[in-house]
Design a protein around this motif. Structure first.
Motif, PDB file in Angstrom:
ATOM      1  N   ILE A  70       0.855  -1.193   0.000  1.00  0.00           N
ATOM      2  CA  ILE A  70       0.000   0.000   0.000  1.00  0.00           C
ATOM      3  C   ILE A  70       0.885   1.236   0.000  1.00  0.00           C
ATOM      4  N   LEU A  71       0.456   2.280  -0.726  1.00  0.00           N
ATOM      5  CA  LEU A  71       1.197   3.542  -0.775  1.00  0.00           C
ATOM      6  C   LEU A  71       0.217   4.679  -1.047  1.00  0.00           C
ATOM      7  N   PRO A  72      -0.261   5.337   0.013  1.00  0.00           N
ATOM      8  CA  PRO A  72      -1.203   6.448  -0.203  1.00  0.00           C
ATOM      9  C   PRO A  72      -0.467   7.701  -0.663  1.00  0.00           C
ATOM     10  N   PRO A  73      -1.192   8.691  -1.261  1.00  0.00           N
ATOM     11  CA  PRO A  73      -2.623   8.637  -1.513  1.00  0.00           C
ATOM     12  C   PRO A  73      -3.008   7.861  -2.758  1.00  0.00           C
ATOM     13  N   GLY A  74      -2.162   7.842  -3.789  1.00  0.00           N
ATOM     14  CA  GLY A  74      -2.475   7.110  -5.000  1.00  0.00           C
ATOM     15  C   GLY A  74      -1.314   7.143  -5.964  1.00  0.00           C
ATOM     16  N   GLN A  75      -1.387   6.290  -6.987  1.00  0.00           N
ATOM     17  CA  GLN A  75      -0.284   6.164  -7.924  1.00  0.00           C
ATOM     18  C   GLN A  75      -0.132   7.382  -8.821  1.00  0.00           C
ATOM     19  N   ASN A  76      -1.232   7.985  -9.207  1.00  0.00           N
ATOM     20  CA  ASN A  76      -1.189   9.076 -10.177  1.00  0.00           C
ATOM     21  C   ASN A  76      -0.808  10.378  -9.497  1.00  0.00           C
ATOM     22  N   GLY A  77       0.403  10.837  -9.738  1.00  0.00           N
ATOM     23  CA  GLY A  77       0.881  12.088  -9.159  1.00  0.00           C
ATOM     24  C   GLY A  77       0.989  13.215 -10.149  1.00  0.00           C
ATOM     25  N   ASN A  78       0.497  13.021 -11.371  1.00  0.00           N
ATOM     26  CA  ASN A  78       0.449  14.088 -12.362  1.00  0.00           C
ATOM     27  C   ASN A  78      -1.003  14.475 -12.601  1.00  0.00           C
ATOM     28  N   ALA A  79      -1.233  15.734 -12.877  1.00  0.00           N
ATOM     29  CA  ALA A  79      -2.582  16.214 -13.165  1.00  0.00           C
ATOM     30  C   ALA A  79      -2.490  17.359 -14.154  1.00  0.00           C
ATOM     31  N   THR A  80      -3.395  17.365 -15.114  1.00  0.00           N
ATOM     32  CA  THR A  80      -3.452  18.485 -16.044  1.00  0.00           C
ATOM     33  C   THR A  80      -3.979  19.722 -15.331  1.00  0.00           C
ATOM     34  N   LEU A  81      -3.882  20.857 -16.006  1.00  0.00           N
ATOM     35  CA  LEU A  81      -4.395  22.094 -15.418  1.00  0.00           C
ATOM     36  C   LEU A  81      -5.887  21.977 -15.133  1.00  0.00           C
ATOM     37  N   ALA A  82      -6.636  21.399 -16.048  1.00  0.00           N
ATOM     38  CA  ALA A  82      -8.073  21.258 -15.834  1.00  0.00           C
ATOM     39  C   ALA A  82      -8.363  20.415 -14.602  1.00  0.00           C
TER      40      ALA A  82
END
Length: 935
Positions: A70-82
């Motif tokens: 387990i590794l919080p908060p989540g795998q996706n650490g990239n986010a678009t501006l929107a």
């Protein structure tokens, strides 16, 4: 020069409030509608991936579905501006941004009914591969036919499978950039001391670049030379490592190009002015080898560099000698230092491993003249917002708040041999406590390719190998060990303040500078500014302090054995990932011997467990006491020290704490082994390691240990108040040595006793209630502890010595102690505090036997009745304090909100924010493993 007027809402949002606080305010809603269309792609994986129906076949897996992580908060650490704007306006989350946070948080209330079958309710299935029907996406990065990145539906973790070594590492780099590009970019700038030009001049940004660059002020040439030097020393493995690095970088840069062209790069680049959301103007710089060394220097400084603190030690020793005289003061100081406390909980339970024991006749010590020590200034020539009155103090405070939880609260391990388990196979629950960040510093991955077969966690930007995880039939993890690999030398000055004597010659210091300037941060009112960071370097390391010794002017420098060697550990990690090499505990030990940072390493397969303490421990000259500054003379240097390469003779592997198949191992940054001196203070009779040791020892005595039982032991220890479990019972013995007649005191005592009888845990009344079951008792102890410590010890020590000792070791580190080493909302707690001092002193007052006692009695001067009066007076004062007084509130919590004050909050390193969770004192990344077979 007047500030530029922003053209529009987008322009106003370009620069964040420091990299850890991007967006706030009503303007978000107006921006969302404008920006959704041009930046609509949700994730890189969704954008690039062709349809796929099945994952590649999994590698050999001997875990039998009994490996979880387990590794919080989540795998996706990239986010678009929107996505960032939607998150800030409405709280929505990108896919896989926080889907591991809920299961992680729920263990705090769900552990009591845990069974082996329910483990993956709170953890991920860490089996190799992705089951058919669970494939979310399949990608051949950059169109390559020698590597595939498959992501699963539940977590979005990348499963990288290559048919060539180059393709495998290319895929690892591409996947890392998909998940953590912004974070990687931040930390390559932090490592260079250039965060403010990249992310703005907010106090947190200033503090971070100052904090790390001071200890590793490398030139670009030095960064480049380190990776080449590490490779050259390791022969064929070194050549392979260099090729792996280059392939990994090619993958990172391929993603940068693809995301730039497709316009799905992280939105933080727009918010910091590096990219234009409308025209796509601007660039994201490619990564180079030197960037990885800059990243490694930050991670090594955070987690793998024990030692230092010799100047603070010297100041408290001088204070003790001033109070009591040289002989008695030294005795008092040593009793508080607890270098080798006989009551300390140990990881290695047998044998003796002498390291830095106190010499009988110390030589070469360079204690400062009283009142002469001054810290070496780092920052010069401030302009604009850097010259504001708040800048100096605020930058340091903000830096501590942002990353001290990672630096201080570091990891635990519980490992039980097969002799004591229900299955006959070893069971392990272990992981690093690296703090809570969004995105997380670590990322999950599985890598399968020629010479690589592993799944687990790696630091973002250094994920060419799995650094903590599992192989085909074994798993490994680490805790920070803290043994001393940093020494302070006193270099005598000559000619002026920037020349020093080096082996008899007056030698100029080397000046290393960073001149940083940043643009206006209109969103939060931070104006443009600049400053220069300046470090003076000597052969003995960078200058940290100035002082006089015996009337002569000196500079105190800091010399670290891993300085100029940030890349050397790469070979050890390469070996840990190699299934052809690592086939048992002996090869495991050989692999981690190549890791020069200070870690405790743990291993488990289906038959064996093992432990090894790593680190390049320099061999000191005879008679040198490494707890204090040493004269910078040849006679007191590290043996065989080469200042040009910063190499020396190191203690041999046999001298490091280690064993195979011990009944059980526990580690929570406690003492490693008998006679093995660690740098931190506080390894005494009460340590948070006891919370693990007591529980695991009981399980082993009962036999039949299961995965669920070991997880429950970890989880309960992670909810325990160390003071309540191991110290308060004796405090109450003193108080109840006579009838308690005062009604307020009696109420407080009764509440504390009821709480202790229930286990002394900081737990909710029910899942999600956000109220503690024994809230009044918890509040009373939180208020009482600092009061009773001060009242018990300051009268005997005197204010000056008491204050000096609190600088060596803080009094308290409860979950809500924002003033403590980890700061607020950090999760990690009870690592640093005066638990052992109070425990030993109170037991002495009670007339109980104490091994390694304090040199003097303090509470009540050793008189039971007087001590009782002290405890009762402070208890009544504490019980009368309101929740708002004990928990004053902060930017996240209202005054008096006890649960919120304790709560774990992920510190934002990008644009996505997450809500707080109930307090747990446990690893950030964690594995539960039990292998059923072996190759």
């Amino acid at each position: 020069m007047p500030r530029r007027t922003p053209r529009n809402a987008l322009d106003r949002m370009r620069t964040p409030r420091g990299f850890h606080g991007f967006l706030k305010g009503a303007s978000l809603c107006a921006l969302v509608a404008d920006l959704l269309s041009p930046l609509a792609p949700a994730t890189a994986a969704d954008t690039d991936a062709p349809a796929a129906s099945a994952a590649p076949a999994a590698a050999d897996d001997h875990c039998g579905a009994r490996c979880s992580d387990i590794l919080p908060p989540g795998q996706n650490g990239n986010a678009t501006l929107a996505q960032i704007l939607l998150n800030q306006a409405f709280g929505t989350q990108p896919a896989h941004a926080e889907d591991q946070l809920g299961p992680y948080a729920n263990l705090a209330t769900g552990y009591t009914g845990l069974t082996d079958e329910k483990i993956n309710t709170f953890f991920n299935d860490a089996s190799f591969g992705v089951p058919e029907g669970q494939v979310a996406s399949t990608l051949r990065p950059a169109g390559r036919d020698d590597v595939t990145i498959v992501r699963d539906k539940r977590t979005g973790v990348p499963h990288i499978t290559g048919t060539t070594r180059y393709g495998t590492e290319f895929g690892a780099g591409y996947a890392a950039a998909q998940d953590r590009l912004w974070l990687m970019d931040l930390f390559r700038h932090v490592g260079r001391g250039q965060l403010t030009p990249f992310a703005g001049g907010a106090p947190a940004n200033q503090g971070l670049e100052q904090q790390f660059w001071r200890s590793a002020p490398y030139t670009e040439a030095e960064l480049e030379a380190q990776i080449e030097s590490a490779a050259a020393k390791a022969g064929e493995r070194g050549k392979l490592a260099l090729a792996d690095v280059d392939a990994y970088l090619d993958g990172v840069n391929a993603y940068i190009d693809a995301s730039d062209k497709g316009r799905y790069f992280p939105g933080e680049y727009v918010l910091t002015g590096h990219k234009d959301a409308i025209t796509n103007a601007g660039t994201i710089a490619h990564f180079e080898r030197t960037d990885l060394i800059a990243l490694a220097s930050v991670i090594g400084s955070l987690f793998g560099s024990g030692g230092g603190g010799e100047v603070a030690n010297a100041l408290s020793l001088l204070a003790a000698q001033e109070k009591y005289g040289v002989a008695e003061g030294t005795k008092v100081w040593e009793s508080f230092r607890q270098r080798n406390d006989p009551e300390a909980v140990l990881t290695q339970q047998g044998g003796s491993f002498p390291y830095l024991t106190k010499p009988d006749d110390p030589r070469g010590s360079a204690l400062p003249d009283p009142g002469s020590v001054e810290a070496e200034p780092l920052v010069h020539d401030r302009t604009g917002s850097a010259a504001a009155s708040h800048a100096t103090g605020a930058s340091a405070t903000a830096a501590d708040a942002a990353l001290s939880s990672a630096r201080r609260g570091m990891s635990n391990a519980l490992v039980v041999s097969g002799e004591h388990t229900a299955s006959g196979h070893p069971v392990a629950v272990f992981g690093p406590q690296t703090g809570y960040f969004a995105p997380q510093l670590l990322m999950l991955q599985e890598i399968q390719g020629p010479g690589i077969s592993a799944r687990g966690a790696s630091f973002a930007g250094l994920s060419m190998y799995v650094e903590l995880g599992r192989g085909q039939d074994y798993a490994w993890s680490a805790t920070t060990s803290g043994q001393d690999i940093i020494d302070t030398y006193a270099v005598e000055l000559c000619q002026d303040d920037h020349h020093y004597l080096y082996r008899g010659r007056c030698t100029p210091m080397e000046k290393i500078e960073r001149k940083n300037a940043w643009k206006p941060t209109v969103a939060d009112g931070t104006a443009a500014g600049s400053y220069t960071m300046r470090v003076w370097r000597t052969k003995y390391g960078p200058v940290q302090y100035r002082a006089t010794v015996d009337g002569k002017k000196v500079a105190y420098t800091s010399l670290r054995s891993s300085y100029l060697h940030e890349a050397d550990s790469i070979i050890g990690f390469q070996m840990l990932n190699d299934p052809e090499y690592l086939n048992g505990p002996e090869r495991f030990r050989s692999a981690v011997q190549n890791i020069n940072y200070t870690f405790n390493w743990f291993y488990a397969d289906s038959e064996h467990t093992a432990y090894y303490n790593s680190g390049d421990n320099p061999v000191r000259a005879d008679g040198v006491d490494a707890d204090f500054p040493v004269r910078a003379e040849a006679a007191y240097e590290w043996r065989d020290w080469d200042p040009a390469a910063n190499t020396a003779r190191y203690t041999p592997p046999a001298a490091h704490p280690q064993s195979v198949d011990q009944d059980y191992y526990v580690s929570w940054n406690n003492k490693q082994a008998r006679d093995y001196t660690t740098a931190p203070w506080g390894n005494g009779s009460v340590h948070r390691g006891n919370l693990l040791d007591d529980r695991v020892k009981k399980l082993v005595a009962e036999g039949g240990v299961t995965r669920a039982a070991l997880v429950k032991a970890m989880a309960e220890a992670g909810l325990a108040d160390l003071r309540a479990e191991d110290v308060v019972p004796d405090l109450l013995k003193v108080i109840e040595s006579a009838p308690v007649t005062d009604p307020a005191a009696k109420t407080a005592v009764d509440r504390l006793e009821a709480w202790i009888a229930a286990g002394g845990l900081r737990t909710e009344t029910s899942a999600g209630s956000k109220k503690y079951t024994h809230a009044d008792a918890v509040r009373t102890l939180d208020a009482w502890w600092p009061l009773l410590v001060k009242a018990a010890f300051e009268p005997g020590l005197g204010t000056d010595l008491y204050t000096a000792f609190t600088r060596n070791l803080p009094v308290d580190e409860s979950p809500s102690a924002a003033h403590g080493p980890t700061g607020a909302h950090a999760g990690s707690a009870f690592q640093y505090g005066w638990w052992s001092y109070v425990d030993k002193d109170i037991r002495s007052v009670l007339g109980e036997p104490v091994k390694g006692p304090l040199a003097r009695a303090y509470c009540g001067g050793g008189d039971l009745a007087a001590c009782r009066d002290t405890l009762l007076t402070t208890l009544k004062e504490a019980a009368g304090r309101t929740p708002a007084q004990v928990y004053p509130g902060d930017e996240n919590c209202s005054a008096g909100d006890q649960w919120c004050a304790d709560s774990v909050i992920h510190r934002t390193l990008g644009g996505i924010k997450h809500g707080g969770i109930s307090w747990q004192n446990r690893p950030t990344y964690q594995q539960v493993v039990e292998f059923t077979s072996h190759r």
